[in-house]
Design a protein around this motif. Structure first.
Motif, PDB file in Angstrom:
ATOM      1  N   ARG A 227       7.763  23.371  33.426  1.00 21.88           N
ATOM      2  CA  ARG A 227       8.539  22.329  33.549  1.00 21.88           C
ATOM      3  C   ARG A 227       9.646  22.335  33.826  1.00 21.88           C
ATOM      4  NH1 ARG A 227       6.813  18.792  27.116  1.00 21.88           N
ATOM      5  NH2 ARG A 227       4.806  18.995  27.872  1.00 21.88           N
TER       6      ARG A 227
ATOM      7  N   GLU B 278      12.543  20.646  34.208  1.00 18.31           N
ATOM      8  CA  GLU B 278      13.094  19.696  32.778  1.00 18.31           C
ATOM      9  C   GLU B 278      14.537  19.703  34.344  1.00 18.31           C
ATOM     10  OE1 GLU B 278      12.459  18.423  29.882  1.00 18.31           O
ATOM     11  OE2 GLU B 278      10.850  19.452  29.506  1.00 18.31           O
TER      12      GLU B 278
ATOM     13  N   ARG C   8      15.742  23.612  24.859  1.00 20.16           N
ATOM     14  CA  ARG C   8      14.990  23.172  26.234  1.00 20.16           C
ATOM     15  C   ARG C   8      15.441  24.649  27.898  1.00 20.16           C
ATOM     16  NH1 ARG C   8      13.510  17.948  27.161  1.00 20.16           N
ATOM     17  NH2 ARG C   8      14.319  17.648  25.586  1.00 20.16           N
ATOM     18  N   SER C   9      14.060  24.225  28.308  1.00 23.13           N
ATOM     19  CA  SER C   9      14.141  25.248  28.959  1.00 23.13           C
ATOM     20  C   SER C   9      12.739  24.522  29.929  1.00 23.13           C
ATOM     21  CB  SER C   9      13.705  26.607  28.630  1.00 23.13           C
ATOM     22  OG  SER C   9      12.446  26.937  27.781  1.00 23.13           O
TER      23      SER C   9
ATOM     24  N   PHE D 262       8.234  27.908  28.833  1.00 18.15           N
ATOM     25  CA  PHE D 262       8.909  27.915  27.303  1.00 18.15           C
ATOM     26  C   PHE D 262       6.721  27.943  26.794  1.00 18.15           C
ATOM     27  CE2 PHE D 262       6.982  23.833  26.075  1.00 18.15           C
ATOM     28  CZ  PHE D 262       7.489  23.085  27.318  1.00 18.15           C
TER      29      PHE D 262
ATOM     30  N   GLU E  89      12.800  17.341  18.100  1.00 18.79           N
ATOM     31  CA  GLU E  89      11.457  17.675  18.590  1.00 18.79           C
ATOM     32  C   GLU E  89      11.102  18.845  18.589  1.00 18.79           C
ATOM     33  OE1 GLU E  89       9.126  15.150  20.972  1.00 18.79           O
ATOM     34  OE2 GLU E  89       8.035  16.486  21.412  1.00 18.79           O
ATOM     35  N   VAL E  90       9.676  18.946  16.913  1.00 16.25           N
ATOM     36  CA  VAL E  90       9.615  20.288  16.701  1.00 16.25           C
ATOM     37  C   VAL E  90       8.207  20.451  17.461  1.00 16.25           C
ATOM     38  CG1 VAL E  90      11.182  21.774  15.875  1.00 16.25           C
ATOM     39  CG2 VAL E  90       9.503  20.859  14.827  1.00 16.25           C
ATOM     40  N   GLY E  91       7.164  18.788  17.133  1.00 16.42           N
ATOM     41  CA  GLY E  91       6.189  19.082  17.292  1.00 16.42           C
ATOM     42  C   GLY E  91       5.507  17.634  17.719  1.00 16.42           C
ATOM     43  N   HIS E  92       4.198  17.329  18.144  1.00 12.77           N
ATOM     44  CA  HIS E  92       4.041  16.128  18.932  1.00 12.77           C
ATOM     45  C   HIS E  92       2.788  15.720  18.901  1.00 12.77           C
ATOM     46  CE1 HIS E  92       4.877  12.520  21.986  1.00 12.77           C
ATOM     47  NE2 HIS E  92       4.348  12.173  21.006  1.00 12.77           N
TER      48      HIS E  92
ATOM     49  N   GLY F 280       6.441  23.572  19.975  1.00 14.58           N
ATOM     50  CA  GLY F 280       7.259  24.629  21.043  1.00 14.58           C
ATOM     51  C   GLY F 280       6.946  25.963  19.942  1.00 14.58           C
TER      52      GLY F 280
ATOM     53  N   ARG G  91      10.889  26.506  20.802  1.00 14.87           N
ATOM     54  CA  ARG G  91      12.185  25.250  19.893  1.00 14.87           C
ATOM     55  C   ARG G  91      11.473  25.324  18.347  1.00 14.87           C
ATOM     56  NH1 ARG G  91      11.683  19.490  22.115  1.00 14.87           N
ATOM     57  NH2 ARG G  91      12.419  20.363  23.991  1.00 14.87           N
TER      58      ARG G  91
HETATM   59  P1  ATP Z   1      11.053  16.377  24.444  1.00 15.88           P
HETATM   60  O1  ATP Z   1      10.941  15.196  24.724  1.00 15.88           O
HETATM   61  O2  ATP Z   1      11.499  17.151  23.998  1.00 15.88           O
HETATM   62  O3  ATP Z   1      10.779  16.203  27.000  1.00 15.88           O
HETATM   63  P2  ATP Z   1       8.259  15.652  24.885  1.00 15.88           P
HETATM   64  O4  ATP Z   1       7.889  14.861  23.998  1.00 15.88           O
HETATM   65  O5  ATP Z   1       8.341  16.675  26.531  1.00 15.88           O
HETATM   66  O6  ATP Z   1       9.369  17.124  24.122  1.00 15.88           O
HETATM   67  P3  ATP Z   1       5.364  17.242  24.298  1.00 15.88           P
HETATM   68  O7  ATP Z   1       5.182  17.781  25.640  1.00 15.88           O
HETATM   69  O8  ATP Z   1       4.999  16.407  23.602  1.00 15.88           O
HETATM   70  O9  ATP Z   1       7.838  16.810  24.748  1.00 15.88           O
HETATM   71  O10 ATP Z   1       5.747  18.866  24.420  1.00 15.88           O
HETATM   72  C1  ATP Z   1       4.990  19.412  22.156  1.00 15.88           C
HETATM   73  C2  ATP Z   1       6.114  20.633  22.326  1.00 15.88           C
HETATM   74  O11 ATP Z   1       6.249  21.175  22.989  1.00 15.88           O
HETATM   75  C3  ATP Z   1       7.438  19.582  21.968  1.00 15.88           C
HETATM   76  O12 ATP Z   1       7.340  18.689  20.826  1.00 15.88           O
HETATM   77  C4  ATP Z   1       8.622  20.686  21.465  1.00 15.88           C
HETATM   78  O13 ATP Z   1       8.052  21.788  20.815  1.00 15.88           O
HETATM   79  C5  ATP Z   1       8.233  21.432  22.791  1.00 15.88           C
HETATM   80  N1  ATP Z   1       8.828  21.442  24.163  1.00 15.88           N
HETATM   81  C6  ATP Z   1       8.378  20.201  25.460  1.00 15.88           C
HETATM   82  N2  ATP Z   1       9.457  20.951  25.315  1.00 15.88           N
HETATM   83  C7  ATP Z   1      10.415  21.722  26.126  1.00 15.88           C
HETATM   84  C8  ATP Z   1      11.179  22.735  26.432  1.00 15.88           C
HETATM   85  N3  ATP Z   1      11.520  22.050  27.833  1.00 15.88           N
HETATM   86  N4  ATP Z   1      11.975  23.805  25.701  1.00 15.88           N
HETATM   87  C9  ATP Z   1      11.017  23.965  24.904  1.00 15.88           C
HETATM   88  N5  ATP Z   1       9.953  23.399  23.965  1.00 15.88           N
HETATM   89  C10 ATP Z   1       9.338  22.350  24.560  1.00 15.88           C
END
Ligand code: ATP
Ligand code: MG
Length: 567
Positions: free
Chosen positions: A140, A142, A151-152, A155, A407-410, A444, A447
């Motif tokens: 991503r 970012e 936030r890399s 990942f 946020e560790v999971g979604h 993640g 994460r």
């Molecule tokens: P954030 O709001 O932190 O950017 P996201 O809503 O984009 O997260 P999801 O697309 O739901 O995240 O991704 C699922 C999981 O992947 C997240 O809950 C997180 O643990 C992990 N994750 C997402 N973006 C990153 C990132 N840039 N670096 C490390 N882990 C990530």
């Protein structure tokens, strides 16, 4: 393993370019090294932690019947054009061309790839439900990569996708994931709270984020200690402290406000009104159509709520000329009194307010004595502002609090979003073709690692939860020249290994101070030191990294005591 054979490049000092504690400690403990902005290499210790997190994830996914697969990261754009994400996602998606000039991308999640398998290989309700997952790199771009692996841009994510015949099935798959996630985080030593989250523009019906409260977090969570309500600030609904209004207010009165453009200017203007007695009128162009958004003067518009309400991210402030053409005045004198030709969204804090002041839709004029219920028609009531610490809970009235969180999971109910756009259908019991009902779920891996450090550290370094520590126990002989002492240490180490412990022998020819400092920095849960004084008593010293407690244990009891503490 023997320390002398392992690559553990610890650093004495904090790296200057790291801010988050976990980032500093991962660099200092020799876990990661930076390769570029938001991209990190993992060294042996980090990879050991990663493998442990992954095996917990695999076990718990297995428990809910999920099957591990692997789809490529490099994906053809056509799939993403089918789903619509090629257009709807912006610069976060890494896009590239292959040598034949075909558009490609590096997947930031894998809904398209898994749906493409489902649409080809799932034909009948008899094949459902399915839960497929992978543990794999995500890319991503970012906008603000920060805090190391928290936030890399590249990942590892465990992402899973559920395929059900109907929405009840989706509810089941979603609940299974929720349980699996709670177990995963608990086993990794994290206290993760499930919170209501915004479904954003993907149009899913329900979404829950797993949040670990810590100051290193980038999200804000609204929590009610009264009833347990917890929601991301993007989604949270709460009631602001009430403001006393006059029992009745007179007729609307138009008055001149030369050069008054802002809430602050109107508050300072003689005959104006305090911010909380003003109605702020914002005009947005949403998918090219204008709409009004009303808030109390001292409240700010939360854009995620606009996206949720309108179902699109494609909005921007209207240009001044657009406002003039639609409403008769430029921004600074706008209001919703008498407006019936445009949609008007009103923030719930304005409900039943009286004696309010707002723009007159005539440059340099405002209206006072506005009674919201009496004078504004056709309002769409929603919460447009962000909740604030000290608001009242909408369900129980208790005072809510704001916490920072990672946020560790979604987990996410996608519904028919992808199956309809990509044509993934099955025949139901009646032989009728129906779109598959889908969910998607992400965790993640790095994460989790970094969040565990944010939650478990002290001034000396990391304090790994046993379940994901790079080694469970380090054995530190302190007199390397002393053959007998070294032999005892070797014996303890061998006994631990043959009893199934993940043990490390610090066989470096270093001073005890250096060994202990490194052990504390890296954060092995248990340190066993067969020092000369303990050995003289037939004992070894046990040092607990979490409690700091030091005790002497008889040599014959070392393995049992380690088992008692680590298992
Ligand atoms: P954030 O709001 O932190 O950017 P996201 O809503 O984009 O997260 P999801 O697309 O739901 O995240 O991704 C699922 C999981 O992947 C997240 O809950 C997180 O643990 C992990 N994750 C997402 N973006 C990153 C990132 N840039 N670096 C490390 N882990 C990530
Ligand atoms: Mg993101």
């Amino acid at each position: 393993m023997r320390w002398s054979e392992l690559f553990i490049p610890t650093l004495r000092d904090d790296p200057s370019d790291a801010e988050a504690v976990s980032h500093k400690l991962m660099l200092r403990a020799g876990l990661i090294r930076q390769l570029g902005a938001g991209i990190y290499s993992k060294l042996p210790l980090a990879l050991r932690v990663q493998r442990k997190v992954e095996s917990i994830v695999r076990e718990e996914m297995g428990r809910i019947g999920a099957q591990e697969c692997r789809v490529p990261t490099l994906q053809p754009a056509d799939l993403w054009k089918d789903s619509g994400r090629w257009e709807s996602i912006g610069e976060e998606l890494f896009r590239l061309r292959d040598r034949k000039r075909a558009d490609m991308c590096l997947a930031l999640s894998a809904e398209e790839a898994f749906t493409s398998i489902a649409r080809f290989d799932l034909q009948s309700y008899r094949q459902l439900p399915q839960i497929w997952y992978q543990i794999q790199n995500k890319l991503r771009d970012e906008p603000r990569p920060k805090s190391g692996v928290l936030r890399s841009r590249e990942f590892t994510m465990k992402d899973s996708y559920s395929f059900d015949l109907d929405f009840e099935g989706l509810d089941r798959s979603f609940a299974l994931h929720s349980q699996a996630y709670s177990r995963i985080f608990e086993r990794c030593g994290l206290v993760a709270t499930p919170v209501e989250a915004s479904s954003g523009i993907m149009g899913g019906s329900e979404s829950v984020e797993f949040m670990v409260f810590t100051d290193a977090g980038e999200d804000w969570i609204v929590v009610c200690p009264g009833c347990g309500y917890a929601a991301n600030l993007e989604k949270a609904v709460s009631i602001p402290a009430a403001i006393e209004d006059p029992d009745a207010c007179g007729e609307i009165e138009k008055f001149p406000t030369p050069n008054v453009r802002t809430i602050e200017e109107l508050a300072a203007f003689e005959g104006g009104a305090a911010p909380e007695r003003q109605i702020k009128t914002l005009v947005l162009s949403i998918d090219g159509e204008l709409a009004l958004f009303l808030l109390r003067g001292d409240h700010e518009l939360n854009e995620v709520k606009v996206a949720e309400e309108t179902g699109t991210m494609d909005f921007r402030p209207a240009h001044p000329e657009e406002c003039r053409d639609a409403l008769g005045a430029f921004p600074g004198s706008l209001g919703a009194v008498g407006v019936t030709h445009l949609p008007v969204y009103a923030d719930s804090a304005l409900r039943d307010r009286r004696g309010m002041t707002t723009g007159a839709n005539e440059d340099n004029f405002h209206l006072r004595n506005v009674d919201v219920a009496r004078d504004l028609a056709g309002l769409r009531w929603v919460q447009l502002r962000s909740s604030e610490d000290g608001d009242a809970c909408k369900s129980c009235g208790h005072t809510v609090r704001l916490h920072k969180a990672i946020e560790v999971g979604h987990i996410f109910k996608l519904g028919l979003e992808y199956s309809e756009s990509m044509g993934a259908k099955v025949l139901n019991r009646d032989g009728k073709e129906v779109p598959i009902v889908m969910g998607s779920y992400g965790i993640g891996i790095e994460r989790i690692m970094a969040t565990a450090i944010e939650s478990h550290h002290d001034a000396d370094g990391i304090r790994w939860p046993v379940s994901i520590a790079p080694f469970e126990v380090v054995v530190c002989p302190i007199r390397m020249g002393d053959e007998q002492a070294v032999a005892k240490a070797e014996q303890i180490y061998t006994d631990l290994c043959s009893s199934g412990f993940d043990a490390l022998l610090d066989d470096r020819d270093e001073r005890p101070g250096v060994k202990f400092k490194d052990a504390d920095l890296i954060g092995f849960p248990l340190r066993i030191v067969p020092g000369p004084r303990s050995l003289a008593k037939g004992c070894a010293e046990f040092v607990d990294r979490h409690t700091g407690e030091t005790v002497e244990i008889a040599l014959g009891d070392v393995v049992d005591e380690a088992r008692r503490r680590l298992r």
